[in-house]
Enzyme design. Structure first.
Site, PDB file in Angstrom:
ATOM      1  CB  THR A 516      -3.339  12.642  -7.145  1.00  0.00           C
ATOM      2  OG1 THR A 516      -2.659  13.402  -8.166  1.00  0.00           O
ATOM      3  CG2 THR A 516      -4.766  13.146  -7.106  1.00  0.00           C
ATOM      4  CG  HIS A 517      -0.590   9.497  -3.302  1.00  0.00           C
ATOM      5  ND1 HIS A 517       0.651   8.948  -3.266  1.00  0.00           N
ATOM      6  CD2 HIS A 517      -1.074   9.214  -4.540  1.00  0.00           C
ATOM      7  CE1 HIS A 517       0.930   8.355  -4.425  1.00  0.00           C
ATOM      8  NE2 HIS A 517      -0.109   8.512  -5.217  1.00  0.00           N
ATOM      9  CG  ASN A 518      -4.794  15.183  -2.249  1.00  0.00           C
ATOM     10  OD1 ASN A 518      -4.469  14.602  -3.283  1.00  0.00           O
ATOM     11  ND2 ASN A 518      -4.515  16.436  -2.039  1.00  0.00           N
TER      12      ASN A 518
END
Lengths: 589, 254
Positions: A516-518
């Site tokens: 979830t490293h957007n």
């Protein structure tokens, strides 16, 4: 028709890490702060406490997504290039946004990195050392406008808020044995000692050191012992339960807005928390240089307009971008001209993994903690010479013991059927005999990777969905190709009997979980034509609006993004308290 | 089922091209002589007795699948995770019941999926794009697969021998079965739904109706919900930590 409410000093949109810290710091000054959170209320002491073993429910939390964004209300659409038609992400997969009080800060693992000094000056340092040819075609790589040295005191403050467990590698320029020798200098050691390593981590540590690399403990927001944080809140010691990422923490040991901030924020008479309120628009005055109010819909479906002097947009990365676009704030990025600022420089995280199988060793993989991990940084950032390699950057390389819940984690060697007796036999045999190792590489910004509003699909409020146009670029593939033999070398040194290495997929897929490293979309910088916010995360166009999140990152580094974001949050708190509130207006001209 | 795919299917089973001209019943005669069903799981186990007891109490009943669908799911999960020398499999673990219960509730209705149109045919990297909810996909998939089995063998999937069942599941997995209204991609999506639900039902907490007697957890040595290993992680270095697994109900009862 929206009901217009009395004006307040500050409105915060999204009450996760950023929202809760801003609310705490600004209510302490006596400001009246309204926090708008689209999800529900949540409280560690009642939701996740022991005895309450239903928190250890893999199906409910990890698979049915109890703490995640409900896509039936809104999602994103996705395509690889502007020549393709974007389609909605109908099921969660690649990334897992949080929903509800605390946001994704509740279900994260707690791997808490400071980005390297190089990461903040990627463009200028690359040009200086390797020249313009080292950057791939169509890249949009940029410096951040802040340096590691600028952020160091604020990352320190964040680490002492969270009770980070680890071992310093560089204290005030002096390299410390057992720490990460490549990290930027820090003023002091971590507040808590490292977690207890798993057996697998010990094997990795020995193998990596034997190969001349520099293994160290990943800084963990899983407190290794009871700890009282900077707000006077008590954290517990980690139980190594193995239900960390995607779960709430029953031991008060994983740093989250609930464990670290809410106990001292919620009692404040100056803080007005409104859950189940979805902000649909930020309203500008007729000069279009000032936010006057935000419009939201509450749990009864009623629409309200909340005026405020100062607006802090602290939603998750993609929601920050979308709210600006639907509100018509900032010029939308146009990939055909390269102009415009909102939506540009979208980036992500590029993974290369290895699964190792051992016939004669056992690892109890269910024992673990979110950030229980041994790492090397020898192949990250510009920690190694890239001359002639054809790429820049790299990634952190880690061996983790984050807990192996069996629905998700039951690996088998290559060649094993997917089902049937042979599969069952392999699963039964290897569950105790595997280790996972991976490289988490940075992703550069490219001209064609960006975010805008989808022309077709809408959410439950009738607003356009965000459209993601993204694929891996040449740099990401080159890094992955370089890392495969490194992983193989480590697997051999660890004496794995079988190893499967999974290089980066040919194209990005929204289906399998990755991280979830957007990042990006509302990036910070020094040029108002190439960035949406200045170095204090203040909108260039609208000085009473600050947009805080990993949306500010011009490109992503080879690390989990939250630790650096914690530093940026406190950096922005400081700018608000000591600059903006004294003289409201643009902080950078 | 298209002729091409049926010929490919028969070819895999060693049937000559001419066999495709035979009536279905005759095909079934030719295809049928295959290894017998998996050997019966040896002896009545505690688990079987417990299942029998659970059945007698009448507390668990299928509330979504109809009878042919239930037979299909029971037969399919028994092949995906069979009872064998290692012990009981998905059928014995109650996975068919778990699937039934998942489909009858929020998951079956795709409660957290984005299910608004327009509907497009994407590339695999864009993920699931069918307008079918999980409960619909299960029913459509079972009906199409049974139609395929009837056309090839004159029998429903549940009535086939285990080797034939394995072959049919393999074709679903490899997107090689289709029909006039159900393309291979839909049947592949059906297989993935069945597969993921089977894995979930085998390893999820027994509270959901599968993983009976913690069969799945015992198979791999997962200790379950009473998960507190501070102190133990340092002691159990290269040494298996063995404990009777605890479900949520067990742990909450302490």
């Amino acid at each position: 028709m929206a009901t217009r409410l009395p004006s307040v000093d500050v409105v915060i949109i999204g009450v996760g890490w950023g929202g809760s810290i801003f609310a705490k710091e600004l209510t302490d000054l006596g400001l009246r702060v309204v926090g708008l959170e689209r999800g529900g209320n949540r409280d560690t002491s009642t939701d996740f406490r022991l005895p309450n073993y239903n928190r250890a429910d893999e199906l409910r939390y990890a698979h049915r997504g109890d703490l995640f964004q409900n896509l039936s209300r809104d999602t994103v659409t996705f395509r690889h290039t502007t020549h393709d038609t974007a389609l909605p992400m109908r099921q969660l997969g690649s990334f897992l946004p949080g929903e509800g009080l605390g946001g994704a800060g509740v279900h994260w693992n707690g791997q808490n990195w400071r980005f390297l000094p190089w990461d903040f000056e990627t463009r200028s340092q690359t040009l200086r050392r390797y020249g313009a040819k080292a950057l791939p075609p169509d890249n949009m790589v940029a410096d951040w406008g802040v340096t590691y040295a600028d952020l160091e005191p604020y990352m320190d403050k964040w680490e002492y808020l969270c009770g980070i467990s680890g071992k310093a590698g560089n204290i005030q320029g002096k390299i410390q044995p057992g720490g990460n020798p490549f990290e930027g200098p820090r003023q002091r050691d971590f507040p808590n000692p490292p977690l207890t390593p798993s057996y697998g981590m010990t094997l990795f540590q020995q193998a990596a050191a034997g190969l001349g690399y520099h293994p160290f403990f990943t800084p963990a927001a899983n407190s290794s012992q009871p700890y009282t944080n900077t707000y006077g809140v008590q954290l517990g010691g980690c139980l190594y339960c193995g239900f960390c990422e995607r779960f709430g923490c029953e031991a008060y040991a994983k740093a989250s807005p609930m464990t670290c901030v809410f106990p001292v924020l919620l009692p404040s008479p100056h803080f007005d928390l409104r859950t189940h309120t979805t902000v649909t628009r930020l309203n500008l005055d007729n000069t279009r240089r000032r936010v006057t109010s935000v419009t939201y819909v509450d749990a009864q479906g009623l629409e309200y307009e909340q005026p405020a002097d100062l607006v802090l947009l602290t939603a998750w990365t993609l929601n920050n971008v979308r709210l600006l676009l639907v509100s018509g704030i900032g010029t939308p990025y146009n990939p055909s001209t390269g102009e415009g600022v909102v939506g540009r420089n979208y980036a992500y995280q590029a993974g290369t993994g290895a699964t190792m199988f051992f016939e004669n060793q056992v690892f109890n993989p269910f024992m673990g903690s979110g950030a229980l991990q041994m790492a090397i940084d020898d192949f990250n950032g510009d920690n190694f010479n890239h001359a002639g390699l054809g790429f820049i950057g790299g990634g952190s390389l880690t061996l983790s013991s984050t807990g192996a819940r069996p629905i998700d984690t039951h690996p088998t060697p290559v060649g094993t059927p997917r089902w049937g007796s042979a599969w069952k036999t392999a699963v039964a045999h290897y569950y105790q005999r595997f280790l996972g190792m991976g490289v988490q590489a940075g992703v550069l910004a490219y001209r064609g990777n960006y975010l805008d509003l989808d022309p077709t699909y809408r959410d439950a409020f009738g607003l356009p969905l965000l459209r993601m146009t993204f694929d891996w670029g040449p740099n990401e593939h080159a890094v992955s190709r370089y890392m495969v033999p490194v992983l193989q070398r480590l697997a051999s040194a660890m004496k794995a009997d079988k190893v499967s290495v999974g290089p980066l997929s040919a194209h990005y897929s929204i289906v399998p979980y990755q991280s979830t490293h957007n990042t990006g979309g509302v990036i910070m910088g020094t040029d108002p034509r190439a960035s949406a916010v200045n170095k204090y995360l203040q909108m260039w166009d609208v000085p009473n609006l600050f947009v805080v999140g990993a949306s500010a990152y011009p490109q992503n580094a080879g690390y989990n993004p939250t630790g650096t974001l914690g530093g940026l949050i406190y950096w922005t708190v400081d700018a608000l308290k000591n600059k903006y509130l004294k003289h409201p207006g643009p902080l950078v001209s | 089922m298209s002729g091409i795919n049926r010929r490919r299917f028969l070819g895999l089973l060693g049937i000559t091209g001419g066999a495709g001209l035979l009536p279905h019943a005759a095909e079934a005669q030719v295809v049928a002589p295959l290894p017998p069903k998996a050997p019966a799981f040896p002896g009545p186990t505690d688990q079987e007795q417990a299942n029998e007891k659970a059945a007698l109490t009448g507390q668990q009943a299928y509330t979504f699948l109809d009878i042919p669908e239930r037979y299909f799911v029971e037969a399919a999960v028994a092949r995906l995770i069979p009872a064998d020398a290692l012990g009981p499999g998905a059928l014995e673990a109650g996975v068919a019941y778990f699937i039934d219960q998942q489909l009858t509730g929020a998951y079956g209705f795709g409660a957290t999926w984005y299910m608004r149109g327009p509907w497009g045919i994407g590339i695999p990297e864009q993920g699931y794009q069918l307008p079918l909810l999980p409960r619909d996909l299960m029913k459509v998939g079972i009906a199409a697969t049974n139609a395929f089995c009837q056309a090839s063998y004159g029998q429903d999937f549940a009535e086939l021998g285990t080797a034939q069942q394995d072959a049919v599941l393999t074709f679903l997995d490899q997107s090689q079965i289709d029909g006039p209204a159900v393309p291979p991609t839909t049947l592949k999506a059906f297989f993935e739904l069945l597969y993921s639900l089977t894995i979930e039902g085998f390893f999820a907490d027994p509270a959901y109706g599968g993983n009976r007697d913690k069969i799945g957890w015992k198979l791999v040595g997962f200790p379950g919900a009473r998960a507190e290993y501070a102190g133990l992680i340092g002691q159990y270095q290269n040494k298996v930590y063995v404990v009777d697994p605890a479900s949520i109900a067990d742990a909450d009862g302490v």
